[in-house]
Scaffold this active site. Structure first.
Site, PDB file in Angstrom:
ATOM      1  N   LYS A  98      13.676 -41.524  -2.418  1.00  0.00           N
ATOM      2  CA  LYS A  98      14.740 -43.285  -2.412  1.00  0.00           C
ATOM      3  C   LYS A  98      13.271 -44.308  -1.762  1.00  0.00           C
ATOM      4  CE  LYS A  98      19.126 -40.395  -3.736  1.00  0.00           C
ATOM      5  NZ  LYS A  98      17.710 -39.118  -3.414  1.00  0.00           N
ATOM      6  N   ASP A 135      12.692 -41.107  -5.883  1.00  0.00           N
ATOM      7  CA  ASP A 135      14.302 -40.835  -7.574  1.00  0.00           C
ATOM      8  C   ASP A 135      14.154 -42.970  -7.796  1.00  0.00           C
ATOM      9  OD1 ASP A 135      14.155 -38.352  -6.416  1.00  0.00           O
ATOM     10  OD2 ASP A 135      15.417 -38.849  -4.654  1.00  0.00           O
ATOM     11  N   MET A 136      15.152 -41.708  -8.966  1.00  0.00           N
ATOM     12  CA  MET A 136      15.948 -42.994  -9.355  1.00  0.00           C
ATOM     13  C   MET A 136      17.854 -43.448  -8.886  1.00  0.00           C
ATOM     14  SD  MET A 136      15.572 -45.655 -10.728  1.00  0.00           S
ATOM     15  CE  MET A 136      13.944 -45.458 -12.080  1.00  0.00           C
ATOM     16  N   ARG A 185      10.947 -37.104 -14.484  1.00  0.00           N
ATOM     17  CA  ARG A 185      11.373 -35.965 -14.533  1.00  0.00           C
ATOM     18  C   ARG A 185      13.014 -36.855 -14.832  1.00  0.00           C
ATOM     19  NH1 ARG A 185      12.422 -36.169  -8.159  1.00  0.00           N
ATOM     20  NH2 ARG A 185      11.132 -33.930  -8.062  1.00  0.00           N
ATOM     21  N   GLY A 189      21.844 -38.579 -14.601  1.00  0.00           N
ATOM     22  CA  GLY A 189      22.266 -39.514 -14.150  1.00  0.00           C
ATOM     23  C   GLY A 189      23.506 -39.672 -13.339  1.00  0.00           C
ATOM     24  N   ALA A 190      23.268 -39.763 -12.598  1.00  0.00           N
ATOM     25  CA  ALA A 190      24.712 -39.920 -11.117  1.00  0.00           C
ATOM     26  C   ALA A 190      25.661 -40.885 -10.394  1.00  0.00           C
ATOM     27  CB  ALA A 190      23.944 -38.714  -9.595  1.00  0.00           C
ATOM     28  N   ARG A 290      27.568 -35.063  -5.736  1.00  0.00           N
ATOM     29  CA  ARG A 290      26.950 -33.174  -5.501  1.00  0.00           C
ATOM     30  C   ARG A 290      28.619 -33.033  -5.771  1.00  0.00           C
ATOM     31  NH1 ARG A 290      22.581 -34.503  -5.783  1.00  0.00           N
ATOM     32  NH2 ARG A 290      23.103 -35.069  -7.719  1.00  0.00           N
TER      33      ARG A 290
HETATM   34  P1  FAD Z   1      26.378 -31.521 -15.889  1.00  0.00           P
HETATM   35  O1  FAD Z   1      26.527 -32.564 -16.941  1.00  0.00           O
HETATM   36  O2  FAD Z   1      26.322 -32.122 -14.549  1.00  0.00           O
HETATM   37  O3  FAD Z   1      26.193 -30.066 -16.390  1.00  0.00           O
HETATM   38  C1  FAD Z   1      26.294 -29.350 -17.566  1.00  0.00           C
HETATM   39  C2  FAD Z   1      26.191 -27.862 -17.846  1.00  0.00           C
HETATM   40  O4  FAD Z   1      25.587 -27.472 -16.470  1.00  0.00           O
HETATM   41  C3  FAD Z   1      27.419 -27.612 -17.194  1.00  0.00           C
HETATM   42  O5  FAD Z   1      28.882 -26.836 -17.645  1.00  0.00           O
HETATM   43  C4  FAD Z   1      27.392 -25.899 -16.526  1.00  0.00           C
HETATM   44  O6  FAD Z   1      27.531 -25.097 -18.147  1.00  0.00           O
HETATM   45  C5  FAD Z   1      25.881 -26.234 -15.540  1.00  0.00           C
HETATM   46  N1  FAD Z   1      26.429 -26.413 -14.369  1.00  0.00           N
HETATM   47  C6  FAD Z   1      25.819 -27.594 -13.740  1.00  0.00           C
HETATM   48  N2  FAD Z   1      26.457 -27.517 -12.174  1.00  0.00           N
HETATM   49  C7  FAD Z   1      26.268 -25.925 -12.263  1.00  0.00           C
HETATM   50  C8  FAD Z   1      26.822 -25.258 -11.060  1.00  0.00           C
HETATM   51  N3  FAD Z   1      27.270 -25.972 -10.167  1.00  0.00           N
HETATM   52  N4  FAD Z   1      27.011 -23.914 -10.447  1.00  0.00           N
HETATM   53  C9  FAD Z   1      26.986 -23.716 -12.398  1.00  0.00           C
HETATM   54  N5  FAD Z   1      27.085 -24.186 -13.297  1.00  0.00           N
HETATM   55  C10 FAD Z   1      25.907 -25.102 -13.393  1.00  0.00           C
HETATM   56  N6  FAD Z   1      20.645 -38.286 -10.821  1.00  0.00           N
HETATM   57  C11 FAD Z   1      20.468 -39.602 -10.385  1.00  0.00           C
HETATM   58  O7  FAD Z   1      20.816 -40.794 -10.713  1.00  0.00           O
HETATM   59  N7  FAD Z   1      18.644 -40.180  -9.757  1.00  0.00           N
HETATM   60  C12 FAD Z   1      18.193 -38.541  -9.173  1.00  0.00           C
HETATM   61  O8  FAD Z   1      16.633 -39.048  -9.147  1.00  0.00           O
HETATM   62  C13 FAD Z   1      18.246 -37.957  -9.622  1.00  0.00           C
HETATM   63  N8  FAD Z   1      17.432 -36.318  -9.086  1.00  0.00           N
HETATM   64  C14 FAD Z   1      17.573 -35.341  -9.393  1.00  0.00           C
HETATM   65  C15 FAD Z   1      16.861 -34.676  -9.662  1.00  0.00           C
HETATM   66  C16 FAD Z   1      16.559 -33.133  -9.622  1.00  0.00           C
HETATM   67  C17 FAD Z   1      15.772 -32.069  -9.623  1.00  0.00           C
HETATM   68  C18 FAD Z   1      18.516 -32.512  -9.947  1.00  0.00           C
HETATM   69  C19 FAD Z   1      18.025 -31.743 -10.863  1.00  0.00           C
HETATM   70  C20 FAD Z   1      19.397 -33.658 -10.571  1.00  0.00           C
HETATM   71  C21 FAD Z   1      19.412 -35.075  -9.973  1.00  0.00           C
HETATM   72  N9  FAD Z   1      19.634 -36.065  -9.892  1.00  0.00           N
HETATM   73  C22 FAD Z   1      19.820 -36.979 -10.223  1.00  0.00           C
HETATM   74  C23 FAD Z   1      21.271 -36.142 -10.734  1.00  0.00           C
HETATM   75  C24 FAD Z   1      21.278 -35.367 -12.112  1.00  0.00           C
HETATM   76  O9  FAD Z   1      21.355 -37.036 -12.765  1.00  0.00           O
HETATM   77  C25 FAD Z   1      22.895 -35.524 -12.742  1.00  0.00           C
HETATM   78  O10 FAD Z   1      23.326 -35.430 -11.836  1.00  0.00           O
HETATM   79  C26 FAD Z   1      23.101 -33.152 -12.385  1.00  0.00           C
HETATM   80  O11 FAD Z   1      22.269 -32.964 -12.255  1.00  0.00           O
HETATM   81  C27 FAD Z   1      23.927 -32.711 -13.134  1.00  0.00           C
HETATM   82  O12 FAD Z   1      23.776 -33.130 -14.498  1.00  0.00           O
HETATM   83  P2  FAD Z   1      23.009 -31.377 -14.923  1.00  0.00           P
HETATM   84  O13 FAD Z   1      22.190 -32.476 -15.870  1.00  0.00           O
HETATM   85  O14 FAD Z   1      22.252 -31.104 -13.982  1.00  0.00           O
HETATM   86  O15 FAD Z   1      24.428 -31.513 -15.721  1.00  0.00           O
END
Ligand code: FAD
Length: 308
Positions: A98, A135-136, A185, A189-190, A290
């Site tokens: 980051k 990271d973003m 990647r 978005g978080a 998270r």
């Molecule tokens: P979501 O929309 O959260 O979930 C969709 C579905 O996925 C859920 O309905 C469920 O079926 C399944 N699911 C999700 N979580 C769980 C769980 N805990 N247990 C079981 N099933 C689950 N964000 C940033 O803003 N900047 C970054 O640099 C960044 N880097 C990342 C790097 C990686 C490798 C990953 C995986 C994520 C990163 N993120 C980052 C976070 C990302 O933006 C999301 O907030 C996060 O991944 C949740 O989105 P999702 O696509 O997993 O699906």
């Protein structure tokens, strides 16, 4: 609403003090963060690679306003990269950085300091034989981060970037970055972003994610599909096959502690699955994001507190 409240709490120093002071929090945090030291990070890497998984290590410490802390973060990354190389783990593990952890927000010359610091990490990664992904963070940093990416890629063309499908601009950013040698990647978005720059509706974010995936899979770069969403994982596989990509031409990525069975299933089926593994003392902001992502994580947190 819960998501916004948790993300706001993630930026609140007083809530932070409360959560960190509670001795019962730490065991719950361990589900998402395997430890605080470089040794913990290397141990987790060894364990995950034993299951056929790849790893990207993130040394926690975002938003620093202290140049000394930024320098310490760089030192820690360089140390971990050295140990990964010594222990033969560098083929399996890279690092994620980051820019706000290495100086991007410092009041004077922040961007230049972040660039210089990121360069030092890239040099160590190059010596270890592995890669770095930037990271973003929130949308106010996107242009700065992509600018630093461009500068770093002059000397280190393998530096990767994260793009966030919830931002309206991202489909175009995907087009710009879907070029030979580029590693992108794609995540949803978080952060809590305003409507002016980001889709608010989950289904709109998902549709944007698929559009961005199409651009990346059709392009010439290396797509990194960062999602736990079964639909996105399935669509990524179909798009890869449709575009003639083999398992070596893209990878899936998930966070440490989230859907570990699915991580192993993908690896056992021959896919490349990289686990984003954060470590360090500064776990608070990461942990709150998270919780914000999934109400079930909040329930898990509260249940764990109640049963300890
Ligand atoms: P979501 O929309 O959260 O979930 C969709 C579905 O996925 C859920 O309905 C469920 O079926 C399944 N699911 C999700 N979580 C769980 C769980 N805990 N247990 C079981 N099933 C689950 N964000 C940033 O803003 N900047 C970054 O640099 C960044 N880097 C990342 C790097 C990686 C490798 C990953 C995986 C994520 C990163 N993120 C980052 C976070 C990302 O933006 C999301 O907030 C996060 O991944 C949740 O989105 P999702 O696509 O997993 O699906």
């Amino acid at each position: 609403m819960l998501r916004s409240a948790l993300l706001a709490a993630g930026r609140s120093p007083s809530v932070r003090r409360l959560v960190e002071a509670n001795p019962l929090t730490k065991p719950v945090v361990r589900r998402f963060v395997p430890g605080t030291s470089p040794e913990d990070a290397v141990r987790a890497t060894r364990e995950l690679s034993g299951h056929g998984l790849f790893v990207t290590l993130d040394r926690l410490g975002e938003d620093t306003l202290d140049a000394g802390q930024a320098t310490a973060t760089v030192r820690d990354y360089r140390q971990v990269l050295g140990v990964l190389a010594e222990q033969g783990l560098a083929e399996r593990a890279e690092v994620s950085v980051k820019l706000s952890a290495v100086g991007q927000f410092l009041p004077s010359d922040g961007e230049k300091i972040a660039l210089d610091n990121a360069r030092l990490i890239c040099e160590a990664a190059s010596a270890a034989g592995t890669t770095v992904t930037l990271d973003m963070e929130d949308h106010t940093t996107t242009d700065s981060t992509l600018g630093i990416l461009r500068d770093l890629r002059v000397d280190f063309p393998w530096v990767g970037a994260v793009l966030q499908a919830y931002l309206r601009r991202t489909e175009q950013d995907c087009r710009d970055l879907a070029t030979a040698g580029s590693r992108v990647r794609l995540c949803k978005g978080a952060y809590d972003e305003p409507e002016s720059v980001a889709y608010q509706d989950k289904s709109e974010v998902d549709r944007s994610y698929v559009r961005c995936l199409k651009v990346l899979m059709q392009g010439e770069g290396y797509p990194m599909v960062a999602s736990h969403d079964p639909r996105m994982v399935a669509i990524a596989g179909e798009l890869a096959a449709r575009n003639g990509r083999t398992n070596a031409d893209f990878e899936y990525q998930m966070l440490y502690g989230i859907r570990p069975d699915e991580q192993r299933r993908i690896a056992a089926a021959g896919g490349r699955l990289r686990v984003y593994t954060a470590y360090g003392d500064e776990w608070y902001g990461y942990f709150m994001r998270r919780l914000a992502e999934r109400p079930a994580n909040v329930a898990f947190f509260l249940r764990s507190l109640a049963t300890q």
